[in-house]
Design a protein around this motif. Sequence first.
Motif, mmCIF file in Angstrom:
data_model
loop_
_atom_site.group_PDB
_atom_site.id
_atom_site.type_symbol
_atom_site.label_atom_id
_atom_site.label_comp_id
_atom_site.label_asym_id
_atom_site.label_seq_id
_atom_site.Cartn_x
_atom_site.Cartn_y
_atom_site.Cartn_z
ATOM 1 N N LEU A 74 -3.795 -17.944 5.417
ATOM 2 C CA LEU A 74 -2.999 -16.738 5.638
ATOM 3 C C LEU A 74 -3.694 -15.792 6.611
ATOM 4 C CD1 LEU A 74 -1.974 -15.936 1.942
ATOM 5 C CD2 LEU A 74 -0.623 -17.162 3.664
ATOM 6 N N GLU A 75 -2.893 -14.956 7.278
ATOM 7 C CA GLU A 75 -3.449 -13.905 8.114
ATOM 8 C C GLU A 75 -4.155 -12.892 7.218
ATOM 9 O OE1 GLU A 75 -3.497 -13.664 11.505
ATOM 10 O OE2 GLU A 75 -2.759 -15.733 11.379
ATOM 11 N N PRO A 76 -5.179 -12.178 7.752
ATOM 12 C CA PRO A 76 -5.967 -11.271 6.918
ATOM 13 C C PRO A 76 -5.159 -10.310 6.052
ATOM 14 C CG PRO A 76 -7.038 -11.538 9.018
ATOM 15 C CD PRO A 76 -5.727 -12.274 9.116
ATOM 16 N N ILE A 77 -4.163 -9.645 6.605
ATOM 17 C CA ILE A 77 -3.411 -8.681 5.805
ATOM 18 C C ILE A 77 -2.638 -9.378 4.688
ATOM 19 C CG2 ILE A 77 -1.378 -8.712 7.318
ATOM 20 C CD1 ILE A 77 -2.797 -5.676 5.363
ATOM 21 N N PHE A 126 -17.713 -5.662 1.987
ATOM 22 C CA PHE A 126 -17.180 -6.973 1.607
ATOM 23 C C PHE A 126 -16.207 -7.446 2.675
ATOM 24 C CE2 PHE A 126 -14.643 -3.598 -0.208
ATOM 25 C CZ PHE A 126 -13.338 -3.968 0.057
ATOM 26 N N THR A 127 -15.938 -8.716 2.702
ATOM 27 C CA THR A 127 -15.020 -9.280 3.688
ATOM 28 C C THR A 127 -13.626 -8.693 3.514
ATOM 29 O OG1 THR A 127 -16.259 -11.354 3.597
ATOM 30 C CG2 THR A 127 -14.083 -11.416 4.636
ATOM 31 N N GLY A 128 -13.059 -8.198 4.615
ATOM 32 C CA GLY A 128 -11.722 -7.625 4.550
ATOM 33 C C GLY A 128 -11.693 -6.171 4.138
ATOM 34 N N PRO A 139 -4.789 0.092 5.343
ATOM 35 C CA PRO A 139 -3.395 -0.371 5.451
ATOM 36 C C PRO A 139 -2.768 -0.759 4.123
ATOM 37 C CG PRO A 139 -4.909 -1.962 6.445
ATOM 38 C CD PRO A 139 -5.689 -0.710 6.212
ATOM 39 N N ASN A 140 -3.575 -1.160 3.157
ATOM 40 C CA ASN A 140 -3.050 -1.495 1.836
ATOM 41 C C ASN A 140 -2.904 -0.269 0.935
ATOM 42 O OD1 ASN A 140 -2.535 -4.423 1.482
ATOM 43 N ND2 ASN A 140 -4.668 -4.623 2.114
ATOM 44 N N LYS A 141 -3.367 0.891 1.432
ATOM 45 C CA LYS A 141 -3.304 2.138 0.655
ATOM 46 C C LYS A 141 -3.917 1.943 -0.719
ATOM 47 C CE LYS A 141 0.803 3.800 3.098
ATOM 48 N NZ LYS A 141 2.185 4.311 2.995
ATOM 49 N N MET A 142 -5.167 1.446 -0.703
ATOM 50 C CA MET A 142 -5.817 1.070 -1.946
ATOM 51 C C MET A 142 -5.908 2.208 -2.956
ATOM 52 S SD MET A 142 -6.396 -2.107 -2.047
ATOM 53 C CE MET A 142 -7.212 -1.943 -3.615
ATOM 54 N N ILE A 143 -6.234 3.392 -2.495
ATOM 55 C CA ILE A 143 -6.402 4.501 -3.437
ATOM 56 C C ILE A 143 -5.056 4.974 -3.963
ATOM 57 C CG2 ILE A 143 -7.206 6.874 -3.709
ATOM 58 C CD1 ILE A 143 -9.464 6.227 -1.739
ATOM 59 N N THR A 144 -4.102 5.148 -3.067
ATOM 60 C CA THR A 144 -2.785 5.659 -3.467
ATOM 61 C C THR A 144 -2.005 4.658 -4.301
ATOM 62 O OG1 THR A 144 -2.682 6.962 -1.443
ATOM 63 C CG2 THR A 144 -0.618 6.635 -2.631
ATOM 64 N N HIS A 145 -1.938 3.415 -3.832
ATOM 65 C CA HIS A 145 -1.069 2.416 -4.462
ATOM 66 C C HIS A 145 -1.749 1.589 -5.553
ATOM 67 C CE1 HIS A 145 2.053 2.262 -0.946
ATOM 68 N NE2 HIS A 145 2.025 3.418 -1.601
ATOM 69 N N GLY A 191 9.384 1.430 -9.949
ATOM 70 C CA GLY A 191 8.838 1.961 -8.703
ATOM 71 C C GLY A 191 7.325 2.053 -8.663
ATOM 72 N N ARG A 192 6.660 1.617 -9.721
ATOM 73 C CA ARG A 192 5.197 1.643 -9.719
ATOM 74 C C ARG A 192 4.659 0.776 -8.584
ATOM 75 N NH1 ARG A 192 1.064 -1.363 -11.306
ATOM 76 N NH2 ARG A 192 2.382 -2.991 -12.197
ATOM 77 N N LYS A 193 3.647 1.260 -7.898
ATOM 78 C CA LYS A 193 3.025 0.527 -6.798
ATOM 79 C C LYS A 193 1.793 -0.218 -7.296
ATOM 80 C CE LYS A 193 5.848 2.347 -3.748
ATOM 81 N NZ LYS A 193 6.862 1.535 -3.041
ATOM 82 N N GLY A 194 1.272 -1.096 -6.449
ATOM 83 C CA GLY A 194 -0.009 -1.726 -6.736
ATOM 84 C C GLY A 194 0.080 -3.094 -7.369
ATOM 85 N N TYR A 195 -0.807 -3.347 -8.313
ATOM 86 C CA TYR A 195 -0.924 -4.669 -8.925
ATOM 87 C C TYR A 195 0.341 -5.056 -9.676
ATOM 88 C CZ TYR A 195 -5.752 -3.332 -8.071
ATOM 89 O OH TYR A 195 -6.907 -2.898 -7.479
ATOM 90 N N ASN A 196 0.547 -6.343 -9.792
ATOM 91 C CA ASN A 196 1.673 -6.845 -10.575
ATOM 92 C C ASN A 196 1.470 -6.544 -12.057
ATOM 93 O OD1 ASN A 196 2.790 -7.814 -8.241
ATOM 94 N ND2 ASN A 196 2.372 -9.966 -8.649
#
Length: 257
Positions: free
Chosen positions: A126-129, A230-232, A238-244, A194-199
């Motif tokens: 897969l592509e990085p994103i 860490f890698t990536g 772009p993944n909005k780690m803190i927000t989402h 509407g919750r964001k983030g992990y499944n």
Amino acid sequence: MKQLIVLYMLSLVTFGCEKQVKSVHHVLKINGRLGQLEIKNAEDYYRAKAFVLGKFSYKGDIKFTKVKSIHSAKTLYLDNEVYDAFTKMFEAAKKANVSLKIISGTRNFDEQKAIWERKWNAYSNLEPIERSKKILEFSSMPSTSRHHWGTDMDLNSLNNSYFSSGEGQYEYNWLTDNANKFGFYQAYTTKKNGRKGYNLEKWHWSYVPLASQYLKFYNYNISYVDINGFTGDTLAIPNKMITHYVNGLSKKVIEYN
């Protein structure tokens, strides 16, 4: 005078790194506490930052307890307060013929990095994103995981299907009806609202009385410049780690307090 010097030093952090901290008053209280951490000065503040980022060793730390084999599927550790609360919940569940087994507890930065990079390599087609999004369905980037804090645990199975029928469903129903009484909340519920983030993770339970303090500190004091090593890691923004993801929590967890 010492207090003024500490506040001045912290104000430099507050306003010198992309508005990393919203207010110096949320950084710490002199002679205050953050969960199990005592914060009296700037050194303690930076230690607290390292803690919420997972950059510490919990083995041998007096704030952490090695979980007894009767409660766990392998050798693991939890925060002392969290483990005490779990043992109470364990005994209550036992009386209801519900068996609880911890299959994952505290993980520091290095342990989370190993999980992340193993999966990163597994999805090399897969592509990085897209790689990052695939991993983030169920696994955190290092420095963004609640497992760093010793407050969160995975129980009984890492498959949602296990909790959808039979014994697993009985266990899950008991947890949803009773876990809150002991301070434990399901961190990642359905995303249909509407919750964001992990499944959805029916196995992931968080001791919110303590985790809520660490999350508040995280939100005031951690920015994307802290998520690295860490890698990536460049994909945190772009993944909005803190927000989402860090804040992509169930409604009950968000509303706690």
